[in-house]
Motif scaffolding. Structure first.
Motif, PDB file in Angstrom:
ATOM      1  N   TYR A  60      15.391 -37.850 -17.330  1.00  0.00           N
ATOM      2  CA  TYR A  60      16.178 -37.490 -18.510  1.00  0.00           C
ATOM      3  C   TYR A  60      17.586 -37.151 -18.023  1.00  0.00           C
ATOM      4  O   TYR A  60      17.936 -36.003 -17.820  1.00  0.00           O
ATOM      5  CB  TYR A  60      15.557 -36.296 -19.245  1.00  0.00           C
ATOM      6  CG  TYR A  60      14.235 -36.622 -19.883  1.00  0.00           C
ATOM      7  CD1 TYR A  60      14.177 -37.046 -21.206  1.00  0.00           C
ATOM      8  CD2 TYR A  60      13.048 -36.524 -19.171  1.00  0.00           C
ATOM      9  CE1 TYR A  60      12.961 -37.358 -21.804  1.00  0.00           C
ATOM     10  CE2 TYR A  60      11.832 -36.837 -19.743  1.00  0.00           C
ATOM     11  CZ  TYR A  60      11.793 -37.256 -21.057  1.00  0.00           C
ATOM     12  OH  TYR A  60      10.583 -37.569 -21.638  1.00  0.00           O
ATOM     13  N   HIS A 101      17.930 -34.704 -25.646  1.00  0.00           N
ATOM     14  CA  HIS A 101      17.674 -35.256 -24.314  1.00  0.00           C
ATOM     15  C   HIS A 101      17.294 -36.727 -24.397  1.00  0.00           C
ATOM     16  O   HIS A 101      16.556 -37.120 -25.290  1.00  0.00           O
ATOM     17  CB  HIS A 101      16.525 -34.497 -23.636  1.00  0.00           C
ATOM     18  CG  HIS A 101      16.757 -33.035 -23.566  1.00  0.00           C
ATOM     19  ND1 HIS A 101      17.427 -32.437 -22.534  1.00  0.00           N
ATOM     20  CD2 HIS A 101      16.436 -32.043 -24.423  1.00  0.00           C
ATOM     21  CE1 HIS A 101      17.497 -31.142 -22.747  1.00  0.00           C
ATOM     22  NE2 HIS A 101      16.912 -30.866 -23.890  1.00  0.00           N
ATOM     23  N   LYS A 132      22.726 -42.296 -22.012  1.00  0.00           N
ATOM     24  CA  LYS A 132      23.655 -41.889 -23.063  1.00  0.00           C
ATOM     25  C   LYS A 132      23.443 -42.742 -24.312  1.00  0.00           C
ATOM     26  O   LYS A 132      23.594 -42.268 -25.424  1.00  0.00           O
ATOM     27  CB  LYS A 132      25.097 -41.998 -22.567  1.00  0.00           C
ATOM     28  CG  LYS A 132      25.474 -40.865 -21.634  1.00  0.00           C
ATOM     29  CD  LYS A 132      26.975 -40.747 -21.441  1.00  0.00           C
ATOM     30  CE  LYS A 132      27.276 -39.545 -20.538  1.00  0.00           C
ATOM     31  NZ  LYS A 132      28.711 -39.361 -20.289  1.00  0.00           N
ATOM     32  N   TYR A 175      28.077 -33.320 -23.009  1.00  0.00           N
ATOM     33  CA  TYR A 175      27.107 -33.735 -21.991  1.00  0.00           C
ATOM     34  C   TYR A 175      27.175 -32.790 -20.802  1.00  0.00           C
ATOM     35  O   TYR A 175      28.267 -32.351 -20.413  1.00  0.00           O
ATOM     36  CB  TYR A 175      27.407 -35.157 -21.518  1.00  0.00           C
ATOM     37  CG  TYR A 175      26.881 -36.201 -22.472  1.00  0.00           C
ATOM     38  CD1 TYR A 175      25.534 -36.559 -22.445  1.00  0.00           C
ATOM     39  CD2 TYR A 175      27.715 -36.814 -23.396  1.00  0.00           C
ATOM     40  CE1 TYR A 175      25.049 -37.509 -23.318  1.00  0.00           C
ATOM     41  CE2 TYR A 175      27.233 -37.763 -24.273  1.00  0.00           C
ATOM     42  CZ  TYR A 175      25.887 -38.108 -24.226  1.00  0.00           C
ATOM     43  OH  TYR A 175      25.400 -39.051 -25.089  1.00  0.00           O
ATOM     44  N   SER A 176      26.010 -32.500 -20.210  1.00  0.00           N
ATOM     45  CA  SER A 176      26.033 -31.668 -19.014  1.00  0.00           C
ATOM     46  C   SER A 176      26.483 -32.514 -17.834  1.00  0.00           C
ATOM     47  O   SER A 176      26.077 -33.668 -17.693  1.00  0.00           O
ATOM     48  CB  SER A 176      24.663 -31.041 -18.760  1.00  0.00           C
ATOM     49  OG  SER A 176      23.679 -32.025 -18.639  1.00  0.00           O
TER      50      SER A 176
END
Lengths: 158, 147
Positions: free
Chosen positions: A64, A114, A118, A143-144
């Motif tokens: 993920y 998650h 993308k 986004y992380s």
């Protein structure tokens, strides 16, 4: 939470030992009977003080790789209804109402989404856009990029 | 990571027994030996496939507080600010995100008052504005990651 609960928490908050006689090992460390330890942990589980006992996977490692915090600007008087609808979507892991900071930050509804790419996340976001319709005055995806720290709860030892 | 590892991860996201020989109970469910389970679990933790294994405490039900907080960190100061923020024991998680609000951390404290105290200390040490965004309502928490 009494002193014993607190001792149990500080002894287990960073993880359980990988030993066969698990509860005996922790009880011995705390100098109590294993039955008392199990009884206290069952009580904390029942009351929700322990959410669950288990493994926390690193979702990056499980594939993920795209994890977006989606933030939405919706009318305050609609937020409970819309928040519950968003929270019911299978790909949303956390959904909260949070305060706005106008004019810097107009968003009041947060949902973690998650996906393995993308592209997958964008498709899911489109479902949310459709669901919220004209109740949504704007949204953004954060986004992380990297985990800077992840230790979870740490109570200080007494 | 093979299929058995995946099964271990999926099974252990559920309920771990508070009984004698809990690993034996899980190993039997998975049709493997207790020794093999412990070895594999050790490797999954070692190689960081699992972040941790144990009880997840709900600090709010224990009388404490949680809050999500954000800072807009100038890119040239990112490393320095990360060091400062991470040095606080109260910071449970910290993520860099792709946005002008680029640092998002979670505070877990033993009292509501400590949220503000900690954020004031972080603001003072970094010289940056801290946006405290505690949850006002919770709609859903929990997702089962299929390994």
């Amino acid at each position: 939470m009494d002193e014993l609960d607190r001792k149990i928490i500080t002894a287990t908050q960073s993880g359980l030992p990988l030993v066969k006689e698990l509860y005996q090992a922790i009880a011995q460390q705390l100098n109590i009977e294993p039955d008392l330890l199990k009884q206290r942990m069952k009580k904390m589980l029942k009351s929700g003080q322990i959410r669950r006992i288990g493994a926390v996977p690193n979702h990056y490692k499980l594939g993920y790789k795209a994890n977006a915090m989606s933030v939405w600007n919706v009318p305050d008087d609609m937020i409970t209804k819309l928040g519950n609808q968003l929270g019911a979507l299978s790909f949303v892991s956390h959904c909260y109402e949070r305060p706005r900071f106008l004019p810097d930050w107009p968003y009041n509804l947060f949902a973690m989404i998650h996906g393995k790419s993308k592209q997958e996340v964008s498709e899911k976001v489109q479902q949310v856009v459709t669901l919220l319709g004209n109740h949504c005055a704007g949204y953004e995806l954060l986004y992380s990029k990297q985990i800077l720290k992840k230790t979870g709860l740490r109570l200080k030892k007494v | 990571m093979d299929d058995l590892d995946r099964q271990i991860i999926n099974t252990l996201q559920g309920n771990f027994p508070i009984e004698d020989h809990p690993y034996q109970i899980i190993a039997e469910q998975l049709g493997m030996s207790e020794d093999d389970l412990l070895t594999r679990l050790g490797i999954l933790l070692e190689d960081k496939t699992l972040i941790r294994f144990g009880p997840m405490y709900d600090i709010q039900k224990l009388g404490g507080s949680f809050s999500l907080c954000a800072i807009r960190v100038p890119s040239e100061r990112f490393e320095e600010v990360t060091r400062i923020v991470n040095s606080f024991l109260e910071v449970a998680h910290n993520y860099e995100r792709d946005h002008e609000f680029n640092m998002w951390y979670v505070l877990a404290t033993e009292s509501l008052a400590q949220i503000d105290i900690t954020n004031q200390a972080i603001a003072k040490k970094t010289g940056l504005k801290v946006y405290n965004m505690p949850k006002l309502q919770e709609f859903f928490v929990g997702l089962h990651f299929e390994a």
